[in-house]
Design a protein around this motif. Sequence first.
Motif, PDB file in Angstrom:
ATOM      1  N   LEU A  74     -16.306  -5.407 -20.891  1.00 23.33           N
ATOM      2  CA  LEU A  74     -16.285  -3.967 -20.605  1.00 23.33           C
ATOM      3  C   LEU A  74     -16.557  -3.182 -21.880  1.00 23.33           C
ATOM      4  CD1 LEU A  74     -13.235  -3.449 -18.215  1.00 23.33           C
ATOM      5  CD2 LEU A  74     -15.654  -3.258 -17.681  1.00 23.33           C
TER       6      LEU A  74
ATOM      7  N   TRP B 113     -10.261   0.306 -19.617  1.00 24.74           N
ATOM      8  CA  TRP B 113     -11.005   1.423 -19.037  1.00 24.74           C
ATOM      9  C   TRP B 113     -10.502   2.749 -19.605  1.00 24.74           C
ATOM     10  CZ3 TRP B 113     -15.517   2.007 -17.229  1.00 24.74           C
ATOM     11  CH2 TRP B 113     -16.122   1.007 -16.469  1.00 24.74           C
ATOM     12  N   ILE B 114      -9.187   2.878 -19.761  1.00 27.10           N
ATOM     13  CA  ILE B 114      -8.647   4.142 -20.262  1.00 27.10           C
ATOM     14  C   ILE B 114      -9.016   4.323 -21.736  1.00 27.10           C
ATOM     15  CG2 ILE B 114      -6.461   5.313 -20.807  1.00 27.10           C
ATOM     16  CD1 ILE B 114      -5.514   4.075 -18.061  1.00 27.10           C
TER      17      ILE B 114
ATOM     18  N   PHE C 240      -3.473   1.612 -10.002  1.00 25.42           N
ATOM     19  CA  PHE C 240      -4.670   0.772  -9.941  1.00 25.42           C
ATOM     20  C   PHE C 240      -4.268  -0.561  -9.311  1.00 25.42           C
ATOM     21  CE2 PHE C 240      -5.331   3.409 -13.868  1.00 25.42           C
ATOM     22  CZ  PHE C 240      -6.038   4.379 -13.194  1.00 25.42           C
TER      23      PHE C 240
ATOM     24  N   HIS D 153      -8.310 -10.888  -7.534  1.00 24.95           N
ATOM     25  CA  HIS D 153      -9.283 -10.445  -8.518  1.00 24.95           C
ATOM     26  C   HIS D 153     -10.410 -11.454  -8.709  1.00 24.95           C
ATOM     27  CE1 HIS D 153     -10.753  -8.126 -11.799  1.00 24.95           C
ATOM     28  NE2 HIS D 153     -10.962  -9.256 -12.411  1.00 24.95           N
TER      29      HIS D 153
ATOM     30  N   HIS E 189      -1.936 -10.644 -12.957  1.00 25.18           N
ATOM     31  CA  HIS E 189      -2.869 -10.915 -11.888  1.00 25.18           C
ATOM     32  C   HIS E 189      -2.317 -10.379 -10.579  1.00 25.18           C
ATOM     33  CE1 HIS E 189      -6.431 -12.765 -13.065  1.00 25.18           C
ATOM     34  NE2 HIS E 189      -6.608 -13.465 -11.970  1.00 25.18           N
ATOM     35  N   THR E 190      -3.187 -10.010  -9.695  1.00 33.62           N
ATOM     36  CA  THR E 190      -2.709  -9.396  -8.466  1.00 33.62           C
ATOM     37  C   THR E 190      -3.271 -10.150  -7.281  1.00 33.62           C
ATOM     38  OG1 THR E 190      -4.540  -7.900  -8.701  1.00 33.62           O
ATOM     39  CG2 THR E 190      -2.382  -7.079  -9.355  1.00 33.62           C
TER      40      THR E 190
ATOM     41  N   GLU F 146     -14.647  -1.854  -7.808  1.00 34.62           N
ATOM     42  CA  GLU F 146     -13.266  -1.429  -8.070  1.00 34.62           C
ATOM     43  C   GLU F 146     -12.786  -0.492  -6.969  1.00 34.62           C
ATOM     44  OE1 GLU F 146     -11.496  -2.678 -10.324  1.00 34.62           O
ATOM     45  OE2 GLU F 146     -12.893  -3.500 -11.806  1.00 34.62           O
ATOM     46  N   ARG F 147     -11.460  -0.284  -6.894  1.00 34.97           N
ATOM     47  CA  ARG F 147     -10.889   0.681  -5.967  1.00 34.97           C
ATOM     48  C   ARG F 147     -11.282   2.089  -6.414  1.00 34.97           C
ATOM     49  NH1 ARG F 147      -8.539   0.137  -1.444  1.00 34.97           N
ATOM     50  NH2 ARG F 147      -6.852   1.594  -1.877  1.00 34.97           N
TER      51      ARG F 147
ATOM     52  N   GLU G  63     -13.957 -10.767 -19.349  1.00 38.40           N
ATOM     53  CA  GLU G  63     -14.441  -9.569 -18.656  1.00 38.40           C
ATOM     54  C   GLU G  63     -14.020  -8.300 -19.395  1.00 38.40           C
ATOM     55  OE1 GLU G  63     -13.244  -8.957 -14.585  1.00 38.40           O
ATOM     56  OE2 GLU G  63     -14.663  -7.320 -14.355  1.00 38.40           O
TER      57      GLU G  63
ATOM     58  N   MET H   7     -20.428  -3.461 -15.479  1.00 31.59           N
ATOM     59  CA  MET H   7     -18.997  -3.225 -15.697  1.00 31.59           C
ATOM     60  C   MET H   7     -18.206  -3.347 -14.386  1.00 31.59           C
ATOM     61  SD  MET H   7     -19.407  -0.070 -18.379  1.00 31.59           S
ATOM     62  CE  MET H   7     -17.978  -0.212 -19.446  1.00 31.59           C
TER      63      MET H   7
ATOM     64  N   GLU I  68     -10.084 -13.582 -17.592  1.00 28.35           N
ATOM     65  CA  GLU I  68     -10.294 -12.138 -17.474  1.00 28.35           C
ATOM     66  C   GLU I  68     -10.494 -11.489 -18.842  1.00 28.35           C
ATOM     67  OE1 GLU I  68      -7.141  -9.626 -16.082  1.00 28.35           O
ATOM     68  OE2 GLU I  68      -8.520  -8.569 -14.772  1.00 28.35           O
TER      69      GLU I  68
ATOM     70  N   LYS J 233      -7.253  -4.707 -17.788  1.00 31.07           N
ATOM     71  CA  LYS J 233      -8.515  -4.082 -17.431  1.00 31.07           C
ATOM     72  C   LYS J 233      -8.361  -2.561 -17.356  1.00 31.07           C
ATOM     73  CE  LYS J 233     -11.925  -5.209 -13.978  1.00 31.07           C
ATOM     74  NZ  LYS J 233     -12.047  -5.979 -12.734  1.00 31.07           N
TER      75      LYS J 233
ATOM     76  N   PRO K 211     -15.257  12.445 -17.624  1.00 30.67           N
ATOM     77  CA  PRO K 211     -16.457  12.692 -18.422  1.00 30.67           C
ATOM     78  C   PRO K 211     -17.383  13.746 -17.811  1.00 30.67           C
ATOM     79  CG  PRO K 211     -16.064  10.350 -18.232  1.00 30.67           C
ATOM     80  CD  PRO K 211     -15.113  11.018 -17.295  1.00 30.67           C
TER      81      PRO K 211
ATOM     82  N   LYS L  91      -8.387  -8.418  -1.697  1.00 35.95           N
ATOM     83  CA  LYS L  91      -8.922  -9.642  -2.282  1.00 35.95           C
ATOM     84  C   LYS L  91      -8.192  -9.903  -3.586  1.00 35.95           C
ATOM     85  CE  LYS L  91     -13.690  -9.507  -0.681  1.00 35.95           C
ATOM     86  NZ  LYS L  91     -15.046  -9.183  -1.085  1.00 35.95           N
TER      87      LYS L  91
ATOM     88  N   LEU M 190     -11.757   3.161 -23.037  1.00 38.99           N
ATOM     89  CA  LEU M 190     -13.175   3.519 -23.017  1.00 38.99           C
ATOM     90  C   LEU M 190     -13.363   4.981 -22.641  1.00 38.99           C
ATOM     91  CD1 LEU M 190     -14.821   0.377 -21.394  1.00 38.99           C
ATOM     92  CD2 LEU M 190     -14.575   0.953 -23.804  1.00 38.99           C
ATOM     93  N   LEU M 191     -12.482   5.488 -21.753  1.00 39.38           N
ATOM     94  CA  LEU M 191     -12.561   6.900 -21.390  1.00 39.38           C
ATOM     95  C   LEU M 191     -12.311   7.776 -22.622  1.00 39.38           C
ATOM     96  CD1 LEU M 191     -12.790   9.085 -19.221  1.00 39.38           C
ATOM     97  CD2 LEU M 191     -10.374   8.790 -18.748  1.00 39.38           C
TER      98      LEU M 191
ATOM     99  N   ALA N 279      -9.556   4.688  -6.620  1.00 34.84           N
ATOM    100  CA  ALA N 279      -8.545   5.299  -7.489  1.00 34.84           C
ATOM    101  C   ALA N 279      -8.918   5.118  -8.956  1.00 34.84           C
ATOM    102  CB  ALA N 279      -7.170   4.691  -7.212  1.00 34.84           C
ATOM    103  N   LEU N 280      -9.410   3.935  -9.314  1.00 37.40           N
ATOM    104  CA  LEU N 280      -9.825   3.683 -10.700  1.00 37.40           C
ATOM    105  C   LEU N 280     -11.173   4.347 -10.991  1.00 37.40           C
ATOM    106  CD1 LEU N 280      -9.329   2.189 -13.403  1.00 37.40           C
ATOM    107  CD2 LEU N 280     -10.581   0.268 -12.467  1.00 37.40           C
TER     108      LEU N 280
ATOM    109  N   ILE O 136     -11.817   7.303 -13.923  1.00 43.47           N
ATOM    110  CA  ILE O 136     -12.645   7.080 -15.117  1.00 43.47           C
ATOM    111  C   ILE O 136     -13.900   7.946 -15.091  1.00 43.47           C
ATOM    112  CG2 ILE O 136     -13.915   5.335 -16.440  1.00 43.47           C
ATOM    113  CD1 ILE O 136     -10.858   4.979 -16.427  1.00 43.47           C
TER     114      ILE O 136
ATOM    115  N   THR P 224      -5.782  -3.063  -7.685  1.00 43.24           N
ATOM    116  CA  THR P 224      -6.465  -4.358  -7.789  1.00 43.24           C
ATOM    117  C   THR P 224      -6.906  -4.681  -9.214  1.00 43.24           C
ATOM    118  OG1 THR P 224      -8.473  -3.225  -7.106  1.00 43.24           O
ATOM    119  CG2 THR P 224      -7.286  -4.445  -5.411  1.00 43.24           C
ATOM    120  N   ALA P 225      -6.807  -3.699 -10.122  1.00 45.46           N
ATOM    121  CA  ALA P 225      -7.173  -3.980 -11.508  1.00 45.46           C
ATOM    122  C   ALA P 225      -5.914  -4.374 -12.276  1.00 45.46           C
ATOM    123  CB  ALA P 225      -7.818  -2.754 -12.150  1.00 45.46           C
TER     124      ALA P 225
END
Lengths: 240, 115
Positions: free
Chosen positions: A221, A44-45, A33, B11, A8-9, B74-75, A217, B69, A214, A40, B86, B9, A47-48, B77-78, B82, A35-36
Amino acid sequence: MQDGTLTHTAEAPERLAGLQGIAADWSSDQRSFKTASWGKAMMWIFLLSDTFIFSCFLLSYMTVRMSTVVPWPNPSEVFALHIGGTEFPLILIAIMTFVLISSSGTMAMAVNFGYRRDRTKTAALLLLTAALGATFVGMQAFEWTKLIMEGARPWSNPWGAEQFGSTFFMITGFHGTHVTFGVIFLLIVARRVWRGDFDTGHRGFFTGRRGQYEVVEIIGLYWHFVDLVWVFIFAFFYLW
Amino acid sequence: MAHATIPAKTHDEAQQHPIKLYLVVWGWLFILSACSYLVDYFKFEGYLRWFLILLFMLLKAGLIVAVFMHMAWERLALVYAIIVPPVLVLVFVGIMALEANYTFLTRIIFFVTGS
Protein backbone atom coordinates in the motif's frame (compact mmCIF):
# COMPACT_ATOMS: atom_id res chain seq x y z
CA MET A 1 -1.23 -19.36 18.92
CA GLN A 2 -2.95 -16.03 19.50
CA ASP A 3 -1.13 -12.76 20.04
CA GLY A 4 -3.93 -11.40 22.14
CA THR A 5 -4.75 -8.75 19.55
CA LEU A 6 -7.01 -9.02 16.59
CA THR A 7 -4.94 -9.10 13.46
CA HIS A 8 -7.27 -11.12 11.30
CA THR A 9 -10.98 -11.10 10.83
CA ALA A 10 -12.83 -14.26 10.04
CA GLU A 11 -15.92 -13.72 12.22
CA ALA A 12 -19.14 -11.84 11.38
CA PRO A 13 -21.99 -13.34 9.41
CA GLU A 14 -23.65 -10.95 6.90
CA ARG A 15 -23.02 -7.24 6.48
CA LEU A 16 -25.06 -4.47 4.90
CA ALA A 17 -23.87 -3.00 1.61
CA GLY A 18 -23.97 0.55 0.26
CA LEU A 19 -24.68 3.69 2.28
CA GLN A 20 -26.58 1.70 4.91
CA GLY A 21 -23.43 -0.38 5.30
CA ILE A 22 -21.36 2.76 5.95
CA ALA A 23 -23.84 3.97 8.58
CA ALA A 24 -23.97 0.52 10.19
CA ASP A 25 -20.18 0.10 10.23
CA TRP A 26 -19.48 3.55 11.65
CA SER A 27 -22.21 3.41 14.29
CA SER A 28 -21.34 -0.09 15.44
CA ASP A 29 -19.36 -0.99 18.53
CA GLN A 30 -15.60 -1.37 18.67
CA ARG A 31 -14.46 -0.97 15.08
CA SER A 32 -15.61 0.82 11.96
CA PHE A 33 -13.45 -1.03 9.45
CA LYS A 34 -15.02 -4.45 9.69
CA THR A 35 -13.00 -6.38 7.14
CA ALA A 36 -9.70 -4.50 7.18
CA SER A 37 -7.19 -5.50 9.85
CA TRP A 38 -5.85 -2.78 12.15
CA GLY A 39 -2.51 -2.82 10.34
CA LYS A 40 -4.11 -2.13 7.00
CA ALA A 41 -6.47 0.52 8.38
CA MET A 42 -3.58 2.31 10.09
CA MET A 43 -1.51 2.27 6.89
CA TRP A 44 -4.47 3.78 5.01
CA ILE A 45 -4.87 6.51 7.63
CA PHE A 46 -1.15 7.25 7.49
CA LEU A 47 -1.38 7.48 3.70
CA LEU A 48 -4.32 9.87 4.07
CA SER A 49 -2.20 12.15 6.25
CA ASP A 50 0.65 11.87 3.74
CA THR A 51 -1.82 12.82 1.00
CA PHE A 52 -2.45 16.08 2.84
CA ILE A 53 1.29 16.77 3.09
CA PHE A 54 1.80 16.33 -0.64
CA SER A 55 -1.42 18.26 -1.33
CA CYS A 56 0.01 21.20 0.60
CA PHE A 57 3.25 21.04 -1.38
CA LEU A 58 1.43 20.97 -4.71
CA LEU A 59 -0.91 23.73 -3.51
CA SER A 60 1.98 25.99 -2.53
CA TYR A 61 3.52 25.25 -5.93
CA MET A 62 0.24 26.26 -7.60
CA THR A 63 0.06 29.43 -5.53
CA VAL A 64 3.59 30.65 -6.30
CA ARG A 65 3.29 29.71 -9.96
CA MET A 66 0.00 31.60 -10.33
CA SER A 67 1.17 34.68 -8.44
CA THR A 68 4.58 35.26 -9.99
CA VAL A 69 4.95 38.01 -12.61
CA VAL A 70 8.12 36.42 -14.01
CA PRO A 71 7.50 33.73 -16.67
CA TRP A 72 7.64 30.14 -15.34
CA PRO A 73 10.47 28.03 -16.82
CA ASN A 74 9.23 25.57 -19.45
CA PRO A 75 9.66 22.10 -17.86
CA SER A 76 9.56 20.51 -21.29
CA GLU A 77 12.83 22.29 -22.17
CA VAL A 78 14.42 22.31 -18.71
CA PHE A 79 14.12 18.53 -18.38
CA ALA A 80 15.01 17.72 -22.01
CA LEU A 81 17.95 15.46 -22.77
CA HIS A 82 20.22 15.33 -25.83
CA ILE A 83 20.47 11.75 -27.01
CA GLY A 84 22.49 11.18 -30.17
CA GLY A 85 22.14 14.73 -31.41
CA THR A 86 18.37 15.04 -31.07
CA GLU A 87 16.62 16.71 -28.17
CA PHE A 88 13.93 14.67 -26.40
CA PRO A 89 11.62 16.73 -24.18
CA LEU A 90 11.06 15.32 -20.68
CA ILE A 91 12.54 11.97 -21.70
CA LEU A 92 14.23 11.22 -18.38
CA ILE A 93 11.03 11.98 -16.47
CA ALA A 94 9.08 9.70 -18.79
CA ILE A 95 11.54 6.85 -18.22
CA MET A 96 11.35 7.45 -14.44
CA THR A 97 7.56 7.24 -14.68
CA PHE A 98 7.72 3.91 -16.49
CA VAL A 99 10.26 2.56 -13.98
CA LEU A 100 8.03 3.50 -11.04
CA ILE A 101 4.90 2.07 -12.67
CA SER A 102 6.76 -1.17 -13.36
CA SER A 103 7.79 -1.33 -9.71
CA SER A 104 4.12 -0.94 -8.77
CA GLY A 105 3.26 -3.84 -11.08
CA THR A 106 5.88 -6.13 -9.54
CA MET A 107 4.73 -5.05 -6.06
CA ALA A 108 1.11 -5.97 -6.81
CA MET A 109 2.24 -9.39 -7.99
CA ALA A 110 4.43 -9.84 -4.90
CA VAL A 111 1.32 -9.28 -2.73
CA ASN A 112 -0.57 -11.84 -4.78
CA PHE A 113 2.14 -14.50 -4.50
CA GLY A 114 2.44 -13.69 -0.79
CA TYR A 115 -1.18 -14.67 -0.19
CA ARG A 116 -0.53 -17.84 -2.17
CA ARG A 117 2.34 -18.51 0.27
CA ASP A 118 4.85 -18.70 -2.56
CA ARG A 119 7.90 -17.61 -0.58
CA THR A 120 10.47 -17.59 -3.40
CA LYS A 121 8.41 -15.65 -5.93
CA THR A 122 7.25 -13.13 -3.31
CA ALA A 123 10.80 -12.41 -2.15
CA ALA A 124 12.09 -12.21 -5.73
CA LEU A 125 9.35 -9.79 -6.78
CA LEU A 126 9.93 -7.67 -3.66
CA LEU A 127 13.64 -7.48 -4.49
CA LEU A 128 12.81 -6.54 -8.08
CA THR A 129 10.48 -3.81 -6.79
CA ALA A 130 13.23 -2.50 -4.51
CA ALA A 131 15.71 -2.56 -7.43
CA LEU A 132 13.34 -0.56 -9.63
CA GLY A 133 12.78 1.89 -6.77
CA ALA A 134 16.53 2.30 -6.33
CA THR A 135 16.83 2.88 -10.10
CA PHE A 136 14.23 5.62 -9.81
CA VAL A 137 16.12 7.33 -6.98
CA GLY A 138 19.35 7.01 -8.98
CA MET A 139 17.79 8.70 -12.00
CA GLN A 140 16.43 11.42 -9.75
CA ALA A 141 19.93 11.97 -8.34
CA PHE A 142 21.17 12.28 -11.94
CA GLU A 143 18.42 14.79 -12.69
CA TRP A 144 19.21 16.88 -9.60
CA THR A 145 22.94 16.83 -10.46
CA LYS A 146 22.25 17.94 -14.03
CA LEU A 147 20.01 20.81 -12.90
CA ILE A 148 22.39 21.95 -10.16
CA MET A 149 25.31 21.93 -12.64
CA GLU A 150 23.22 24.11 -14.95
CA GLY A 151 22.72 26.60 -12.14
CA ALA A 152 19.36 25.66 -10.60
CA ARG A 153 19.17 26.66 -6.93
CA PRO A 154 16.26 26.89 -4.49
CA TRP A 155 16.56 30.69 -4.68
CA SER A 156 17.40 31.22 -8.37
CA ASN A 157 17.71 29.54 -11.75
CA PRO A 158 18.74 30.57 -15.26
CA TRP A 159 15.33 29.91 -16.87
CA GLY A 160 12.75 32.13 -15.20
CA ALA A 161 10.77 32.49 -11.99
CA GLU A 162 12.88 31.89 -8.88
CA GLN A 163 10.13 29.87 -7.20
CA PHE A 164 10.74 27.10 -9.74
CA GLY A 165 13.85 25.91 -7.88
CA SER A 166 12.37 25.95 -4.39
CA THR A 167 9.23 24.04 -5.38
CA PHE A 168 11.18 21.60 -7.56
CA PHE A 169 13.70 20.64 -4.88
CA MET A 170 11.00 20.55 -2.18
CA ILE A 171 8.50 18.38 -4.03
CA THR A 172 10.81 15.96 -5.82
CA GLY A 173 13.09 15.81 -2.78
CA PHE A 174 10.27 14.83 -0.47
CA HIS A 175 9.00 12.28 -2.95
CA GLY A 176 12.50 10.86 -3.45
CA THR A 177 12.83 10.50 0.33
CA HIS A 178 9.60 8.53 0.38
CA VAL A 179 10.91 6.24 -2.36
CA THR A 180 14.18 5.75 -0.49
CA PHE A 181 12.42 4.76 2.74
CA GLY A 182 10.14 2.49 0.71
CA VAL A 183 13.18 0.71 -0.75
CA ILE A 184 14.61 0.18 2.75
CA PHE A 185 11.34 -1.27 4.06
CA LEU A 186 10.92 -3.43 0.94
CA LEU A 187 14.37 -4.93 1.58
CA ILE A 188 13.47 -5.63 5.22
CA VAL A 189 10.18 -7.30 4.24
CA ALA A 190 11.88 -9.24 1.42
CA ARG A 191 14.39 -10.61 3.94
CA ARG A 192 11.59 -11.66 6.31
CA VAL A 193 9.71 -13.37 3.48
CA TRP A 194 12.85 -15.11 2.25
CA ARG A 195 13.64 -16.40 5.76
CA GLY A 196 10.12 -17.76 6.03
CA ASP A 197 9.18 -15.52 8.99
CA PHE A 198 5.56 -15.43 7.91
CA ASP A 199 5.36 -19.22 7.69
CA THR A 200 7.07 -19.98 11.01
CA GLY A 201 5.53 -17.13 13.02
CA HIS A 202 8.93 -15.54 13.75
CA ARG A 203 8.54 -12.33 15.76
CA GLY A 204 9.42 -9.08 13.98
CA PHE A 205 12.31 -6.92 15.25
CA PHE A 206 10.22 -3.74 15.43
CA THR A 207 6.87 -4.66 16.98
CA GLY A 208 7.71 -8.09 18.35
CA ARG A 209 4.55 -9.45 16.73
CA ARG A 210 4.21 -12.53 14.63
CA GLY A 211 4.11 -11.37 11.04
CA GLN A 212 1.70 -12.60 8.41
CA TYR A 213 1.77 -12.30 4.66
CA GLU A 214 -0.51 -9.30 5.07
CA VAL A 215 2.67 -7.37 5.92
CA VAL A 216 3.53 -7.63 2.22
CA GLU A 217 0.21 -6.07 1.29
CA ILE A 218 0.65 -3.26 3.83
CA ILE A 219 4.13 -2.31 2.60
CA GLY A 220 2.60 -2.65 -0.88
CA LEU A 221 0.00 0.00 0.00
CA TYR A 222 2.82 2.38 0.91
CA TRP A 223 4.68 1.59 -2.29
CA HIS A 224 1.64 2.11 -4.53
CA PHE A 225 1.04 5.40 -2.73
CA VAL A 226 4.53 6.57 -3.67
CA ASP A 227 3.71 5.73 -7.28
CA LEU A 228 0.37 7.51 -6.92
CA VAL A 229 2.04 10.70 -5.68
CA TRP A 230 4.37 10.57 -8.67
CA VAL A 231 1.35 10.45 -11.00
CA PHE A 232 0.24 13.80 -9.56
CA ILE A 233 3.75 15.33 -9.54
CA PHE A 234 4.27 14.21 -13.14
CA ALA A 235 0.98 15.82 -14.20
CA PHE A 236 1.18 19.06 -12.25
CA PHE A 237 4.88 19.83 -12.09
CA TYR A 238 6.35 18.35 -15.26
CA LEU A 239 3.50 18.45 -17.76
CA TRP A 240 1.40 21.48 -16.76
CA MET B 1 -36.45 -5.12 6.18
CA ALA B 2 -34.98 -6.25 2.92
CA HIS B 3 -31.47 -4.84 3.03
CA ALA B 4 -28.98 -5.82 0.39
CA THR B 5 -26.43 -8.04 2.04
CA ILE B 6 -23.10 -9.33 0.91
CA PRO B 7 -21.53 -12.51 2.22
CA ALA B 8 -18.78 -11.93 4.75
CA LYS B 9 -15.40 -13.13 3.54
CA THR B 10 -12.20 -13.67 5.40
CA HIS B 11 -9.41 -11.37 4.37
CA ASP B 12 -7.30 -14.00 2.66
CA GLU B 13 -10.11 -15.02 0.35
CA ALA B 14 -10.94 -11.42 -0.46
CA GLN B 15 -7.55 -10.59 -1.94
CA GLN B 16 -7.07 -13.54 -4.28
CA HIS B 17 -7.12 -12.25 -7.82
CA PRO B 18 -5.60 -13.74 -10.95
CA ILE B 19 -2.17 -12.38 -11.93
CA LYS B 20 -3.62 -11.48 -15.32
CA LEU B 21 -5.64 -8.67 -13.70
CA TYR B 22 -2.45 -6.99 -12.47
CA LEU B 23 -0.75 -7.40 -15.83
CA VAL B 24 -3.72 -5.81 -17.63
CA VAL B 25 -3.72 -2.84 -15.23
CA TRP B 26 0.04 -2.54 -15.61
CA GLY B 27 -0.41 -2.43 -19.37
CA TRP B 28 -3.06 0.28 -19.10
CA LEU B 29 -0.83 2.34 -16.79
CA PHE B 30 1.91 2.13 -19.44
CA ILE B 31 -0.49 3.22 -22.18
CA LEU B 32 -1.87 6.12 -20.13
CA SER B 33 1.65 7.26 -19.14
CA ALA B 34 2.68 7.16 -22.78
CA CYS B 35 -0.41 9.23 -23.65
CA SER B 36 0.41 11.89 -21.06
CA TYR B 37 3.99 12.01 -22.35
CA LEU B 38 2.68 12.45 -25.91
CA VAL B 39 0.61 15.44 -24.73
CA ASP B 40 3.93 17.14 -24.06
CA TYR B 41 5.70 15.69 -27.09
CA PHE B 42 3.08 16.98 -29.53
CA LYS B 43 2.97 20.31 -27.66
CA PHE B 44 -0.78 20.52 -27.12
CA GLU B 45 -1.62 23.87 -25.52
CA GLY B 46 -4.34 25.54 -23.48
CA TYR B 47 -7.50 23.83 -22.30
CA LEU B 48 -6.94 20.73 -24.44
CA ARG B 49 -3.56 20.18 -22.76
CA TRP B 50 -4.91 20.69 -19.25
CA PHE B 51 -7.93 18.51 -19.89
CA LEU B 52 -5.83 15.65 -21.27
CA ILE B 53 -3.26 15.89 -18.45
CA LEU B 54 -6.01 15.74 -15.80
CA LEU B 55 -7.86 12.96 -17.60
CA PHE B 56 -4.84 10.66 -17.87
CA MET B 57 -3.77 11.55 -14.32
CA LEU B 58 -7.16 10.67 -12.82
CA LEU B 59 -7.44 7.45 -14.83
CA LYS B 60 -3.99 6.35 -13.66
CA ALA B 61 -4.69 7.30 -10.05
CA GLY B 62 -8.02 5.47 -10.16
CA LEU B 63 -6.46 2.27 -11.51
CA ILE B 64 -3.68 2.30 -8.92
CA VAL B 65 -6.01 2.92 -5.97
CA ALA B 66 -8.81 0.60 -7.10
CA VAL B 67 -6.85 -2.42 -8.27
CA PHE B 68 -3.25 -2.25 -7.03
CA MET B 69 -4.26 -0.98 -3.59
CA HIS B 70 -7.36 -3.25 -3.57
CA MET B 71 -9.69 -0.37 -2.74
CA ALA B 72 -12.33 -1.85 -5.07
CA TRP B 73 -12.70 -4.83 -2.71
CA GLU B 74 -12.80 -2.91 0.60
CA ARG B 75 -15.94 -2.05 2.58
CA LEU B 76 -17.42 1.36 1.68
CA ALA B 77 -16.84 2.54 5.28
CA LEU B 78 -13.08 2.45 4.61
CA VAL B 79 -13.32 3.65 0.99
CA TYR B 80 -15.27 6.78 1.93
CA ALA B 81 -13.12 7.48 5.01
CA ILE B 82 -10.01 7.58 2.78
CA ILE B 83 -11.30 9.00 -0.52
CA VAL B 84 -13.64 11.79 0.64
CA PRO B 85 -11.15 13.87 2.73
CA PRO B 86 -8.68 14.39 -0.18
CA VAL B 87 -11.57 15.56 -2.37
CA LEU B 88 -12.18 18.35 0.15
CA VAL B 89 -8.68 19.61 -0.66
CA LEU B 90 -10.36 21.09 -3.76
CA VAL B 91 -11.87 23.75 -1.48
CA PHE B 92 -8.35 24.65 -0.38
CA VAL B 93 -7.34 24.78 -4.06
CA GLY B 94 -10.14 27.28 -4.70
CA ILE B 95 -9.12 29.47 -1.76
CA MET B 96 -5.45 29.50 -2.78
CA ALA B 97 -6.31 30.21 -6.42
CA LEU B 98 -8.24 33.32 -5.33
CA GLU B 99 -5.36 34.34 -3.08
CA ALA B 100 -2.77 33.79 -5.81
CA ASN B 101 -4.78 35.88 -8.29
CA TYR B 102 -4.99 38.69 -5.76
CA THR B 103 -1.22 38.55 -5.11
CA PHE B 104 -0.59 38.57 -8.86
CA LEU B 105 -2.84 41.59 -9.29
CA THR B 106 -1.13 43.58 -6.53
CA ARG B 107 2.28 42.69 -7.95
CA ILE B 108 1.19 43.92 -11.38
CA ILE B 109 -0.11 47.17 -9.89
CA PHE B 110 2.76 47.97 -7.53
CA PHE B 111 5.88 46.31 -8.92
CA VAL B 112 5.79 46.12 -12.69
CA THR B 113 4.40 49.53 -13.57
CA GLY B 114 7.85 50.84 -14.61
CA SER B 115 8.63 48.17 -17.20
